[in-house]
Design a protein around this motif. Sequence first.
Motif, PDB file in Angstrom:
ATOM      1  N   VAL A 164      -3.803  -2.462   9.682  1.00  0.00           N
ATOM      2  CA  VAL A 164      -3.967  -1.016   9.452  1.00  0.00           C
ATOM      3  C   VAL A 164      -5.169  -0.783   8.542  1.00  0.00           C
ATOM      4  CG1 VAL A 164      -2.956   1.022   8.335  1.00  0.00           C
ATOM      5  CG2 VAL A 164      -1.544  -0.397   9.840  1.00  0.00           C
ATOM      6  N   LEU A 165      -5.267  -1.556   7.470  1.00  0.00           N
ATOM      7  CA  LEU A 165      -6.386  -1.390   6.525  1.00  0.00           C
ATOM      8  C   LEU A 165      -7.724  -1.694   7.206  1.00  0.00           C
ATOM      9  CD1 LEU A 165      -4.775  -2.976   3.341  1.00  0.00           C
ATOM     10  CD2 LEU A 165      -5.502  -0.592   3.576  1.00  0.00           C
ATOM     11  N   MET A 166      -7.755  -2.750   8.020  1.00  0.00           N
ATOM     12  CA  MET A 166      -9.022  -3.150   8.644  1.00  0.00           C
ATOM     13  C   MET A 166      -9.492  -2.131   9.687  1.00  0.00           C
ATOM     14  SD  MET A 166     -10.126  -5.930   7.192  1.00  0.00           S
ATOM     15  CE  MET A 166     -11.141  -6.991   8.226  1.00  0.00           C
ATOM     16  N   GLU A 167      -8.549  -1.340  10.195  1.00  0.00           N
ATOM     17  CA  GLU A 167      -8.926  -0.339  11.201  1.00  0.00           C
ATOM     18  C   GLU A 167      -9.431   0.956  10.563  1.00  0.00           C
ATOM     19  OE1 GLU A 167      -5.351  -0.142  13.541  1.00  0.00           O
ATOM     20  OE2 GLU A 167      -5.681  -2.177  14.317  1.00  0.00           O
ATOM     21  N   LEU A 168      -9.244   1.110   9.253  1.00  0.00           N
ATOM     22  CA  LEU A 168      -9.661   2.336   8.562  1.00  0.00           C
ATOM     23  C   LEU A 168     -11.123   2.240   8.122  1.00  0.00           C
ATOM     24  CD1 LEU A 168      -6.532   2.951   6.291  1.00  0.00           C
ATOM     25  CD2 LEU A 168      -7.131   4.171   8.394  1.00  0.00           C
ATOM     26  N   GLU A 169     -11.819   3.358   8.254  1.00  0.00           N
ATOM     27  CA  GLU A 169     -13.217   3.362   7.811  1.00  0.00           C
ATOM     28  C   GLU A 169     -13.278   3.253   6.286  1.00  0.00           C
ATOM     29  OE1 GLU A 169     -17.244   5.992   8.655  1.00  0.00           O
ATOM     30  OE2 GLU A 169     -15.342   6.519   9.603  1.00  0.00           O
ATOM     31  N   ASN A 170     -12.416   3.987   5.609  1.00  0.00           N
ATOM     32  CA  ASN A 170     -12.328   3.902   4.147  1.00  0.00           C
ATOM     33  C   ASN A 170     -10.928   3.461   3.753  1.00  0.00           C
ATOM     34  OD1 ASN A 170     -15.008   4.999   3.530  1.00  0.00           O
ATOM     35  ND2 ASN A 170     -14.172   6.879   4.428  1.00  0.00           N
ATOM     36  N   PRO A 171     -10.684   2.162   3.763  1.00  0.00           N
ATOM     37  CA  PRO A 171      -9.315   1.685   3.528  1.00  0.00           C
ATOM     38  C   PRO A 171      -8.823   1.986   2.110  1.00  0.00           C
ATOM     39  CG  PRO A 171     -10.852  -0.168   3.694  1.00  0.00           C
ATOM     40  CD  PRO A 171     -11.637   1.067   4.010  1.00  0.00           C
ATOM     41  N   VAL A 172      -7.630   2.571   2.027  1.00  0.00           N
ATOM     42  CA  VAL A 172      -6.998   2.867   0.735  1.00  0.00           C
ATOM     43  C   VAL A 172      -5.692   2.073   0.661  1.00  0.00           C
ATOM     44  CG1 VAL A 172      -5.878   4.640  -0.681  1.00  0.00           C
ATOM     45  CG2 VAL A 172      -7.987   5.180   0.565  1.00  0.00           C
ATOM     46  N   GLU A 181      -6.065  -7.351  -0.948  1.00  0.00           N
ATOM     47  CA  GLU A 181      -7.389  -7.056  -1.523  1.00  0.00           C
ATOM     48  C   GLU A 181      -8.410  -8.078  -1.031  1.00  0.00           C
ATOM     49  OE1 GLU A 181      -6.746  -4.888  -5.865  1.00  0.00           O
ATOM     50  OE2 GLU A 181      -6.949  -7.059  -5.823  1.00  0.00           O
ATOM     51  N   TYR A 182      -8.030  -9.347  -1.111  1.00  0.00           N
ATOM     52  CA  TYR A 182      -8.946 -10.427  -0.744  1.00  0.00           C
ATOM     53  C   TYR A 182      -9.247 -10.413   0.754  1.00  0.00           C
ATOM     54  CZ  TYR A 182     -10.619 -15.233  -0.075  1.00  0.00           C
ATOM     55  OH  TYR A 182     -11.352 -16.343   0.274  1.00  0.00           O
ATOM     56  N   ALA A 183      -8.189 -10.280   1.556  1.00  0.00           N
ATOM     57  CA  ALA A 183      -8.376 -10.343   3.012  1.00  0.00           C
ATOM     58  C   ALA A 183      -9.237  -9.188   3.510  1.00  0.00           C
ATOM     59  CB  ALA A 183      -7.018 -10.350   3.713  1.00  0.00           C
ATOM     60  N   CYS A 184      -9.079  -8.013   2.889  1.00  0.00           N
ATOM     61  CA  CYS A 184      -9.796  -6.818   3.364  1.00  0.00           C
ATOM     62  C   CYS A 184     -11.078  -6.556   2.577  1.00  0.00           C
ATOM     63  CB  CYS A 184      -8.898  -5.583   3.265  1.00  0.00           C
ATOM     64  SG  CYS A 184      -7.361  -5.732   4.194  1.00  0.00           S
ATOM     65  N   GLY A 185     -11.291  -7.287   1.484  1.00  0.00           N
ATOM     66  CA  GLY A 185     -12.478  -7.040   0.656  1.00  0.00           C
ATOM     67  C   GLY A 185     -12.444  -5.682  -0.021  1.00  0.00           C
ATOM     68  N   ILE A 186     -11.268  -5.282  -0.507  1.00  0.00           N
ATOM     69  CA  ILE A 186     -11.115  -3.967  -1.149  1.00  0.00           C
ATOM     70  C   ILE A 186     -10.395  -4.123  -2.492  1.00  0.00           C
ATOM     71  CG2 ILE A 186     -11.010  -2.729   1.040  1.00  0.00           C
ATOM     72  CD1 ILE A 186      -7.976  -2.602   0.744  1.00  0.00           C
ATOM     73  N   GLU A 187     -10.308  -3.020  -3.228  1.00  0.00           N
ATOM     74  CA  GLU A 187      -9.559  -3.036  -4.486  1.00  0.00           C
ATOM     75  C   GLU A 187      -8.421  -2.020  -4.399  1.00  0.00           C
ATOM     76  OE1 GLU A 187     -10.509  -2.781  -9.254  1.00  0.00           O
ATOM     77  OE2 GLU A 187     -12.135  -3.116  -7.844  1.00  0.00           O
ATOM     78  N   ALA A 188      -7.235  -2.449  -4.772  1.00  0.00           N
ATOM     79  CA  ALA A 188      -6.074  -1.557  -4.697  1.00  0.00           C
ATOM     80  C   ALA A 188      -6.071  -0.569  -5.854  1.00  0.00           C
ATOM     81  CB  ALA A 188      -4.790  -2.381  -4.724  1.00  0.00           C
ATOM     82  N   GLU A 189      -5.405   0.561  -5.629  1.00  0.00           N
ATOM     83  CA  GLU A 189      -5.108   1.490  -6.719  1.00  0.00           C
ATOM     84  C   GLU A 189      -3.670   1.204  -7.155  1.00  0.00           C
ATOM     85  OE1 GLU A 189      -5.811   5.572  -5.539  1.00  0.00           O
ATOM     86  OE2 GLU A 189      -7.366   4.923  -4.137  1.00  0.00           O
ATOM     87  N   VAL A 190      -3.487   0.963  -8.448  1.00  0.00           N
ATOM     88  CA  VAL A 190      -2.156   0.618  -8.944  1.00  0.00           C
ATOM     89  C   VAL A 190      -1.472   1.856  -9.512  1.00  0.00           C
ATOM     90  CG1 VAL A 190      -0.846  -0.778 -10.583  1.00  0.00           C
ATOM     91  CG2 VAL A 190      -2.853  -1.745  -9.437  1.00  0.00           C
ATOM     92  N   VAL A 191      -0.284   2.159  -9.004  1.00  0.00           N
ATOM     93  CA  VAL A 191       0.539   3.227  -9.572  1.00  0.00           C
ATOM     94  C   VAL A 191       1.718   2.554 -10.268  1.00  0.00           C
ATOM     95  CG1 VAL A 191       1.904   5.285  -9.100  1.00  0.00           C
ATOM     96  CG2 VAL A 191      -0.140   4.809  -7.733  1.00  0.00           C
ATOM     97  N   GLY A 192       1.834   2.788 -11.572  1.00  0.00           N
ATOM     98  CA  GLY A 192       2.874   2.109 -12.353  1.00  0.00           C
ATOM     99  C   GLY A 192       2.207   1.431 -13.537  1.00  0.00           C
ATOM    100  N   LYS A 193       3.018   0.771 -14.363  1.00  0.00           N
ATOM    101  CA  LYS A 193       2.445   0.016 -15.478  1.00  0.00           C
ATOM    102  C   LYS A 193       1.532  -1.071 -14.923  1.00  0.00           C
ATOM    103  CE  LYS A 193       6.695  -0.864 -16.613  1.00  0.00           C
ATOM    104  NZ  LYS A 193       7.895  -1.422 -17.247  1.00  0.00           N
TER     105      LYS A 193
END
Lengths: 258, 258
Positions: B141-149, B177-189
Amino acid sequence: MAAWAERLSGVRGVLLDISGVLYDSGTGGGAAIAGSVEAVARLKRSPLKVRFCTNESQKSRRELVGVLQRLGFDISEGEVTAPAPATCQILKERGLRPHLLIHEGVRSEFDDIDMSNPNCVVIADAGEGFSYQNMNRAFQVLMELENPVLISLGKGRYYKETSGLMLDVGGYMKALEYACGIEAEVVGKPSPEFFRSALQAIGVEAHQAIMIGDDIVGDVGGAQQCGMRALQVRTGKFRFQPSRLCPPLHQPCLGRLR
Amino acid sequence: MAAWAERLSGVRGVLLDISGVLYDSGTGGGAAIAGSVEAVARLKRSPLKVRFCTNESQKSRRELVGVLQRLGFDISEGEVTAPAPATCQILKERGLRPHLLIHEGVRSEFDDIDMSNPNCVVIADAGEGFSYQNMNRAFQVLMELENPVLISLGKGRYYKETSGLMLDVGGYMKALEYACGIEAEVVGKPSPEFFRSALQAIGVEAHQAIMIGDDIVGDVGGAQQCGMRALQVRTGKFRFQPSRLCPPLHQPCLGRLR
């Protein structure tokens, strides 16, 4: 073609990646990539030395070579540099007894390894074997060790099967690194030792060799860091994306290489 | 105790982590940590404001509070700051339609979220749900998105169940993160926004608050970076290990806090 001749001058040996270059794996044994069977045959008729340099870790070399032979490739087990045998050598040299998180297809490569009372974890592309339970067991083994050693057979991000892109071992290696606060040792591309062992097998120096692969990091970046030239095919996992590495020589597919 | 009084001077509010501080989760609802039921009761009888600040993402707040009430804790749903409701708010604000890789126990928190034609991936501590197939689907799903979130509910390394240490969502976040070359947004501590929303709920400033938790990064580091004081209990996932963070105030367990 003059530019190509210049860029390839002095090349005596060719290292060929397998998955994504020769074939895409998948159900029913996968499918050869157009032109690649003939390209391998032509390379072998040429004066160039040829070695297959793969991070394949779901299959033993015997099984992999069997699949490729059935697809028409001229390839034998002794021509393949693969991470599982290289790992076994390291385990023996260092007295390491692994807990294995690997695919059943590659387990036979570890037949003569002592796995009692594990003092390290070895992970490879386990595919469906990457269940939560199996990952958690590998994590627990590492956390119980005073000096945790994690060996990863390659660190690929993903690869292409006939059905689509598939997560490779790299992400799972990162997961265990993060959870345990450790750094894995990678056996396979892009490790320089791995490329050097492939070159040594054909008696070719790095500056006389070219690596042909579909992975910009594992194949192209790794080979370039070893002083080799590199060519990225536009098959397999290739996707257009920005890269800060030295630009490779691009070819649409192995079959188009003249 | 004079030193304690000094270090805690001016504290008006207490944020309490739940897992590893109040109880260890596990089969049969888990087990309360010795002294913690009485410690919570005592805190609530004191003039201090109390808020429960958890990264729990396997259970809805309702289910979590039910488990804790059955163990004897004085706690209600409205007193809990948890990442799932915070994520739902973000999804609505930004028009995001998630593909969910979460535990069935928390799915009800997403009941009023539009999940058609996903334009982001939300992962939480899915436990056994972290199968290769589910991870691969999230990856695709992430790899199919132009701007993966990619939104991750916490980024914990592991937690303690009654049966032992268990891999938390953080490793799986790193894998994607590694497989898609992206950085996650963390919600929580340890996200500052998350701590601030907990403080806001009890009307206490950061410098007037103390966070009590078992995680040196998620609880202690995160709270300190927000300007709060922090106390690490030696229950739950606590393990002796070197840390480059500011030293927290250590207590063996919540029940020993005087």
